[in-house]
Design an enzyme around this catalytic site. Structure first.
Site, short mmCIF file in Angstrom:
data_model
loop_
_atom_site.label_atom_id
_atom_site.label_comp_id
_atom_site.label_asym_id
_atom_site.label_seq_id
_atom_site.Cartn_x
_atom_site.Cartn_y
_atom_site.Cartn_z
N GLU A 1 4.32 58.82 -5.85
CA GLU A 1 3.56 57.74 -6.67
C GLU A 1 2.49 57.37 -6.26
OE1 GLU A 1 6.57 55.62 -9.36
OE2 GLU A 1 6.91 55.12 -7.55
N GLU B 1 17.88 56.04 -7.69
CA GLU B 1 16.29 56.34 -7.98
C GLU B 1 15.61 56.54 -6.66
OE1 GLU B 1 13.72 55.14 -11.11
OE2 GLU B 1 11.82 55.60 -9.72
#
Length: 450
Positions: free
Chosen positions: A152, A147
């Site tokens: 974020e 990932e």
């Protein structure tokens, strides 16, 4: 978008392993894929939705205790004034008290190495909204699929530091010797980032994963020590995801009462562009097959077929013993005995296949058996596994359980949650433990478009 920030492999360990190296220049050259979101609606050839609360795939709260229900409604995802809008709303829907959207390019665009640039505006996140622009590997199970998180915001640490709208995080997650490994770095802006668009850029080559905001690099992770640090995941294709989550472990807000961010909240994406050098890989699912596609057949009237010496494998999952039998056609068949008291199953696994032209068609195969027990026939796509139940006395789609060969013909429309743009297992058979021994024979498996 995994919330974990407890570094299973510390920075010091990475340096000792030769993973964290000095910067090098990596610059992609050619624009190979883009979405400027100028059309009237979201392009289904480029994006597909994750829908639900995650429970349908065994990840309630999408693995992070998130509070929203993802939908494919225009209320939650749409094109507006040349931008993709992902909108989180406070409303009861399905099993949740919030809705939002999560879009991905799985089965539509995968790539390995390149420069990926996006212009994104986030909403006021204070507190409880969690926008994410990220990537998942196309093979394996998390974290072994890998990932890469490019943006974020809204973390519990940022909330505690009164930096909710100013702190951007990037991270990588992977499997290190059988355990989850994580590495993340943050960028603290001098002003709020939710007031306008900002440019986020990933530069990914065989040596480094780097992330920048508005031209300022703030994340770097070296990936050249593949064997020493178990970094195989970062040398394989990934697909993109965009979503706006509500609450969850990353934000440290586990309940609806703690969500104070103004809602509806809008995440806007002006464009995404991918540039690559020669030698990088790109998959777009172009030129999907049509007519008849052979999954497990030796007939010569197929327009195309799987190659079991290359892009396909037949896996026996459990409790299946090969037995001798005569095929329906050709020289090969699936012929197995399953013992009573244990589940059995098999699957034909491939790389991603765009089989979208077969949507109005059927899955066809020949089968013979005498078992009265229930079994399922399935297909696995980007939505997960989709199954058709064969209950004795119910819909048999042409099967007669008399020990003779019969053609089974299942319309693809009979499957639920099927994304034929992104097929990963083209044929599956599974059963709960039967009460007595079972013999099953399957041959001449193919897709037909009409």
């Amino acid at each position: 978008m995994n919330f974990a920030r407890a570094y299973a492999v510390s920075a010091a360990a990475l340096i000792a392993a030769g993973v964290w190296l000095s910067p090098q220049t990596a610059q992609a050259q050619t624009l190979v894929w883009e979405d400027n979101f100028n059309g009237p609606s979201i392009d289904g050839e480029k994006w597909i939705y994750d829908v639900g609360d995650g429970c349908q795939i065994g990840l309630c709260g999408w693995g992070n205790n998130e509070l929203q229900y993802y939908t494919s409604r225009p209320e939650n995802a749409r094109i507006e004034n040349g931008s993709l809008v992902i909108e989180a709303r406070r409303e009861n829907f399905g099993s949740r008290g919030f809705t939002s959207a999560r879009l991905k390019t799985e089965g539509r665009m995968h790539f390995k190495y390149g420069t990926l640039e996006a212009r994104i505006k986030v909403p006021d996140l204070r507190n409880g909204l969690w926008p994410a622009y990220w990537m998942l590997g196309t093979t394996g199970n998390w974290p072994a699929r890998g990932e890469i998180d490019l943006l974020e915001m809204g973390s519990a640490a940022a909330i505690a530091a009164n930096m909710t709208n100013r702190r951007v995080g990037a991270a990588v997650h992977w499997d290190y010797q059988g355990s989850q490994a994580d590495f993340g770095q943050d960028f603290n802006s001098g002003s709020d980032l939710n007031g306008g668009f900002h440019t986020y850029r990933l530069t990914w080559d065989p040596q480094f994963v780097r992330v920048s905001i508005d031209g300022q690099q703030f994340f770097e992770f070296a990936i050249s020590n593949i064997e020493g640090a178990s970094l195989h995941e970062f040398h394989a294709p990934y697909f993109l995801l965009l979503n706006l989550a509500v609450g969850g472990s990353y934000t440290g807000i586990p309940s609806a009462d703690g969500i104070t961010a103004p809602l509806p909240g809008r995440m806007e994406i002006d464009y995404i562009r991918l540039y690559q050098n020669p030698g990088s890989s790109l998959y777009t699912g172009a030129n999907p097959p049509s007519g008849k596609f052979g999954v497990f057949t030796e007939r010569n009237d197929m327009n195309a077929r799987l190659n079991y010496n290359g892009d396909a494998n037949l896996y026996l999952w459990n409790n299946l013993t090969p037995i001798a039998a005569s095929p329906f056609e050709g020289s090969q068949l699936m012929a197995y005995r399953a013992n009573a008291g244990a589940w059995y199953g098999l699957g034909v696994a491939t790389d991603y296949k765009n089989m979208s032209r077969f949507a109005p068609g059927k899955l066809k195969f020949h089968m013979r058996t005498t078992t009265p027990s229930i079994f399922k026939i399935g297909i696995s796509t980007s939505f997960g596994d989709s199954w058709i139940d064969f209950v004795n006395g119910g819909q048999q789609y042409g099967l007669v359980r008399d020990g003779q060969w019969h053609e089974v013909s299942i319309p693809f429309s009979a499957f639920h949650d099927l994304d034929l743009h992104a097929v990963k297992q083209m044929f599956m058979l599974v059963s709960d433990p039967p009460g007595s021994n079972v013999e099953v024979f399957i041959d001449n498996v193919y897709y037909q478009d009409l």
